[in-house]
Design a protein around this motif. Structure first.
Motif, PDB file in Angstrom:
ATOM      1  N   ALA A 175       0.831  -1.202   0.000  1.00  0.00           N
ATOM      2  CA  ALA A 175       0.000   0.000   0.000  1.00  0.00           C
ATOM      3  C   ALA A 175       0.866   1.251   0.000  1.00  0.00           C
ATOM      4  CB  ALA A 175      -0.925  -0.003   1.216  1.00  0.00           C
ATOM      5  N   LEU A 176       1.921   1.244   0.790  1.00  0.00           N
ATOM      6  CA  LEU A 176       2.833   2.397   0.825  1.00  0.00           C
ATOM      7  C   LEU A 176       3.436   2.648  -0.555  1.00  0.00           C
ATOM      8  CD1 LEU A 176       4.643   1.636   4.208  1.00  0.00           C
ATOM      9  CD2 LEU A 176       2.888   3.371   3.798  1.00  0.00           C
ATOM     10  N   ALA A 177       3.841   1.563  -1.231  1.00  0.00           N
ATOM     11  CA  ALA A 177       4.412   1.697  -2.570  1.00  0.00           C
ATOM     12  C   ALA A 177       3.357   2.184  -3.557  1.00  0.00           C
ATOM     13  CB  ALA A 177       4.993   0.364  -3.026  1.00  0.00           C
ATOM     14  N   ALA A 178       2.144   1.683  -3.418  1.00  0.00           N
ATOM     15  CA  ALA A 178       1.072   2.083  -4.341  1.00  0.00           C
ATOM     16  C   ALA A 178       0.739   3.556  -4.185  1.00  0.00           C
ATOM     17  CB  ALA A 178      -0.165   1.221  -4.110  1.00  0.00           C
ATOM     18  N   ARG A 179       0.779   4.057  -2.958  1.00  0.00           N
ATOM     19  CA  ARG A 179       0.490   5.486  -2.775  1.00  0.00           C
ATOM     20  C   ARG A 179       1.614   6.342  -3.352  1.00  0.00           C
ATOM     21  NH1 ARG A 179      -2.119   3.652   1.944  1.00  0.00           N
ATOM     22  NH2 ARG A 179      -0.293   3.939   3.256  1.00  0.00           N
ATOM     23  N   ARG A 180       2.845   5.861  -3.268  1.00  0.00           N
ATOM     24  CA  ARG A 180       3.941   6.579  -3.939  1.00  0.00           C
ATOM     25  C   ARG A 180       3.708   6.586  -5.450  1.00  0.00           C
ATOM     26  NH1 ARG A 180       7.196   3.847  -0.070  1.00  0.00           N
ATOM     27  NH2 ARG A 180       7.759   2.236  -1.589  1.00  0.00           N
ATOM     28  N   ASP A 181       3.285   5.443  -5.970  1.00  0.00           N
ATOM     29  CA  ASP A 181       2.968   5.375  -7.404  1.00  0.00           C
ATOM     30  C   ASP A 181       1.865   6.356  -7.758  1.00  0.00           C
ATOM     31  OD1 ASP A 181       4.792   3.289  -7.665  1.00  0.00           O
ATOM     32  OD2 ASP A 181       3.252   1.722  -7.578  1.00  0.00           O
ATOM     33  N   LEU A 182       0.853   6.434  -6.898  1.00  0.00           N
ATOM     34  CA  LEU A 182      -0.285   7.306  -7.181  1.00  0.00           C
ATOM     35  C   LEU A 182       0.136   8.766  -7.238  1.00  0.00           C
ATOM     36  CD1 LEU A 182      -3.292   7.372  -7.740  1.00  0.00           C
ATOM     37  CD2 LEU A 182      -3.700   7.440  -5.262  1.00  0.00           C
ATOM     38  N   ALA A 202      -2.379   3.265 -21.718  1.00  0.00           N
ATOM     39  CA  ALA A 202      -1.299   3.873 -20.935  1.00  0.00           C
ATOM     40  C   ALA A 202      -1.037   3.111 -19.638  1.00  0.00           C
ATOM     41  CB  ALA A 202      -1.635   5.330 -20.630  1.00  0.00           C
ATOM     42  N   THR A 203      -2.063   2.452 -19.098  1.00  0.00           N
ATOM     43  CA  THR A 203      -1.844   1.696 -17.845  1.00  0.00           C
ATOM     44  C   THR A 203      -0.876   0.546 -18.056  1.00  0.00           C
ATOM     45  OG1 THR A 203      -3.726   0.153 -18.143  1.00  0.00           O
ATOM     46  CG2 THR A 203      -4.184   2.272 -17.069  1.00  0.00           C
ATOM     47  N   ARG A 204      -0.746   0.087 -19.280  1.00  0.00           N
ATOM     48  CA  ARG A 204       0.180  -1.023 -19.556  1.00  0.00           C
ATOM     49  C   ARG A 204       1.634  -0.549 -19.583  1.00  0.00           C
ATOM     50  NH1 ARG A 204      -4.419  -2.677 -22.690  1.00  0.00           N
ATOM     51  NH2 ARG A 204      -3.688  -1.735 -24.639  1.00  0.00           N
ATOM     52  N   LEU A 205       1.827   0.767 -19.546  1.00  0.00           N
ATOM     53  CA  LEU A 205       3.179   1.321 -19.529  1.00  0.00           C
ATOM     54  C   LEU A 205       3.668   1.615 -18.113  1.00  0.00           C
ATOM     55  CD1 LEU A 205       2.815   3.849 -22.495  1.00  0.00           C
ATOM     56  CD2 LEU A 205       3.681   1.502 -22.562  1.00  0.00           C
ATOM     57  N   LEU A 206       2.836   1.367 -17.120  1.00  0.00           N
ATOM     58  CA  LEU A 206       3.198   1.710 -15.743  1.00  0.00           C
ATOM     59  C   LEU A 206       4.448   0.987 -15.222  1.00  0.00           C
ATOM     60  CD1 LEU A 206      -0.345   2.026 -14.139  1.00  0.00           C
ATOM     61  CD2 LEU A 206       1.315   3.855 -14.521  1.00  0.00           C
ATOM     62  N   PRO A 207       4.760  -0.222 -15.691  1.00  0.00           N
ATOM     63  CA  PRO A 207       6.043  -0.809 -15.248  1.00  0.00           C
ATOM     64  C   PRO A 207       7.246   0.080 -15.551  1.00  0.00           C
ATOM     65  CG  PRO A 207       4.678  -2.498 -16.243  1.00  0.00           C
ATOM     66  CD  PRO A 207       3.971  -1.179 -16.483  1.00  0.00           C
ATOM     67  N   ALA A 208       7.119   0.946 -16.547  1.00  0.00           N
ATOM     68  CA  ALA A 208       8.239   1.827 -16.918  1.00  0.00           C
ATOM     69  C   ALA A 208       8.560   2.835 -15.824  1.00  0.00           C
ATOM     70  CB  ALA A 208       7.925   2.559 -18.225  1.00  0.00           C
ATOM     71  N   ILE A 209       7.590   3.159 -14.955  1.00  0.00           N
ATOM     72  CA  ILE A 209       7.877   4.071 -13.844  1.00  0.00           C
ATOM     73  C   ILE A 209       8.066   3.295 -12.531  1.00  0.00           C
ATOM     74  CG2 ILE A 209       6.624   5.961 -14.951  1.00  0.00           C
ATOM     75  CD1 ILE A 209       4.420   5.549 -12.768  1.00  0.00           C
ATOM     76  N   GLY A 210       8.179   1.967 -12.660  1.00  0.00           N
ATOM     77  CA  GLY A 210       8.425   1.156 -11.470  1.00  0.00           C
ATOM     78  C   GLY A 210       7.192   0.879 -10.639  1.00  0.00           C
ATOM     79  N   ALA A 211       6.007   1.041 -11.230  1.00  0.00           N
ATOM     80  CA  ALA A 211       4.774   0.820 -10.470  1.00  0.00           C
ATOM     81  C   ALA A 211       4.655  -0.634 -10.040  1.00  0.00           C
ATOM     82  CB  ALA A 211       3.571   1.212 -11.321  1.00  0.00           C
ATOM     83  N   ASN A 212       4.142  -0.824  -8.825  1.00  0.00           N
ATOM     84  CA  ASN A 212       4.040  -2.198  -8.313  1.00  0.00           C
ATOM     85  C   ASN A 212       2.777  -2.886  -8.825  1.00  0.00           C
ATOM     86  OD1 ASN A 212       1.951  -1.221  -6.692  1.00  0.00           O
ATOM     87  ND2 ASN A 212       2.852  -1.884  -4.766  1.00  0.00           N
ATOM     88  N   ASP A 213       2.582  -4.125  -8.403  1.00  0.00           N
ATOM     89  CA  ASP A 213       1.470  -4.920  -8.913  1.00  0.00           C
ATOM     90  C   ASP A 213       0.120  -4.327  -8.533  1.00  0.00           C
ATOM     91  OD1 ASP A 213       2.209  -5.720  -6.165  1.00  0.00           O
ATOM     92  OD2 ASP A 213       0.612  -7.202  -6.366  1.00  0.00           O
ATOM     93  N   VAL A 214       0.049  -3.712  -7.360  1.00  0.00           N
ATOM     94  CA  VAL A 214      -1.197  -3.096  -6.919  1.00  0.00           C
ATOM     95  C   VAL A 214      -1.588  -1.971  -7.870  1.00  0.00           C
ATOM     96  CG1 VAL A 214      -2.317  -1.800  -5.054  1.00  0.00           C
ATOM     97  CG2 VAL A 214      -0.773  -3.703  -4.507  1.00  0.00           C
ATOM     98  N   THR A 215      -0.653  -1.116  -8.150  1.00  0.00           N
ATOM     99  CA  THR A 215      -0.912   0.024  -9.025  1.00  0.00           C
ATOM    100  C   THR A 215      -1.251  -0.424 -10.435  1.00  0.00           C
ATOM    101  OG1 THR A 215       0.618   1.356  -7.724  1.00  0.00           O
ATOM    102  CG2 THR A 215       0.064   2.166  -9.924  1.00  0.00           C
ATOM    103  N   ARG A 216      -0.528  -1.395 -10.948  1.00  0.00           N
ATOM    104  CA  ARG A 216      -0.776  -1.864 -12.316  1.00  0.00           C
ATOM    105  C   ARG A 216      -2.184  -2.439 -12.433  1.00  0.00           C
ATOM    106  NH1 ARG A 216       4.464  -4.034 -11.503  1.00  0.00           N
ATOM    107  NH2 ARG A 216       3.649  -6.170 -11.510  1.00  0.00           N
ATOM    108  N   ASN A 217      -2.612  -3.168 -11.432  1.00  0.00           N
ATOM    109  CA  ASN A 217      -3.969  -3.728 -11.435  1.00  0.00           C
ATOM    110  C   ASN A 217      -5.016  -2.630 -11.283  1.00  0.00           C
ATOM    111  OD1 ASN A 217      -5.899  -6.218 -10.864  1.00  0.00           O
ATOM    112  ND2 ASN A 217      -6.286  -4.725  -9.253  1.00  0.00           N
ATOM    113  N   ASP A 218      -4.834  -1.796 -10.270  1.00  0.00           N
ATOM    114  CA  ASP A 218      -5.863  -0.813  -9.927  1.00  0.00           C
ATOM    115  C   ASP A 218      -6.007   0.279 -10.977  1.00  0.00           C
ATOM    116  OD1 ASP A 218      -6.173  -2.317  -7.671  1.00  0.00           O
ATOM    117  OD2 ASP A 218      -5.504  -0.769  -6.256  1.00  0.00           O
ATOM    118  N   ALA A 219      -4.929   0.626 -11.650  1.00  0.00           N
ATOM    119  CA  ALA A 219      -5.009   1.689 -12.660  1.00  0.00           C
ATOM    120  C   ALA A 219      -5.935   1.283 -13.798  1.00  0.00           C
ATOM    121  CB  ALA A 219      -3.621   2.016 -13.188  1.00  0.00           C
TER     122      ALA A 219
END
Length: 237
Positions: free
Chosen positions: A24-31, A174-191
């Motif tokens: 969750a902490l990582a996902a909020r950083r991603d957000l 664009a959500t499929r490009l989120l690994p490029a910014i280091g987004a974690n699995d939570v962010t990739r799913n939720d986006a």
């Protein structure tokens, strides 16, 4: 058929994680990074400048999260809007001393309220604000829930201003490009879920009308955002 003709709601992983869960902490950083990439704070600041005619004394933010979004907005507005009292409502308390200090520097004061938005709105019928802001939050609710939410919060301020996900092919791609910014699995799913639950056209205007409000503006903003401004019935801009 793109599968985006109608809103599709599904539970997001982040909503089910404890506030201190490392994912969750990582996902909020991603957000925070996603908000920046979507220019959400810039869009909200422009809406506030356009539609709020005079410096407000009190603003309510619903679904405030960790407060970083409104801090970015406040940094754009504080030079013109001094001494704003900001009430930040969320069902999880994520407001830190550091955040309060950052707002203090701008001359804004922060009150954190930890509550379910429906419960809070029912229990605080007489509470009034100059504006209500919401960012990436309305898409969590189905249409019936949104009409109920709008009915509860509409009397509390002359205006509601929202920046939400745009439900569109480009945004979903664009959500499929989120690994490029280091987004974690939570962010990739939720986006991706957020885009599918997002808005297009005049959907929010119709729901606001159903709650006896007066839609003011609804449109896409930028590549990935959808904005909505609604007024209380009888409020003239």
């Amino acid at each position: 058929m793109s599968g985006l003709e109608h809103r599709q709601l599904a539970p997001e992983i982040l909503d089910g994680l404890a506030a201190d869960d490392p994912r969750a902490l990582a996902a909020r950083r991603d957000l925070r990074r996603i908000n920046a990439l979507m220019f959400q704070a810039k869009i909200m600041a422009s809406l506030l400048r356009e539609f709020v005619p005079r410096p407000p004394r009190r603003i309510l933010e619903i679904g405030a999260g960790d407060g970083s979004f409104m801090l970015a907005v406040a940094r754009r507005m504080a030079g013109h809007w001094p001494e704003v009292e900001l009430v930040m409502l969320d069902r999880v308390d994520l407001i830190t001393a550091q955040l309060r200090g950052d707002f203090d520097v701008l001359g804004w004061t922060v009150e954190g309220v930890t509550a379910d938005v429906f419960d809070w709105a029912r229990k605080n019928e007489g509470t009034r604000f100059d504006a209500i802001t919401v960012n990436l939050f309305l898409h969590h609710f189905d249409d019936a829930e949104l009409v109920r939410l709008f009915s509860l919060i509409k009397p509390k301020a002359p205006l509601l201003l929202a920046t939400e996900p745009l439900r569109a092919k480009l945004a979903l791609a664009a959500t499929r490009l989120l690994p490029a910014i280091g987004a974690n699995d939570v962010t990739r799913n939720d986006a991706a879920l957020s885009v599918r639950a997002g808005f297009r056209g005049n959907e929010l205007s119709g729901l606001w009308l159903a709650a006896n409000g007066k839609p003011v503006e609804e449109r896409r903003a930028g590549l990935f955002s959808h904005i909505f401004v609604g007024a209380s019935a009888g409020h003239d801009l």
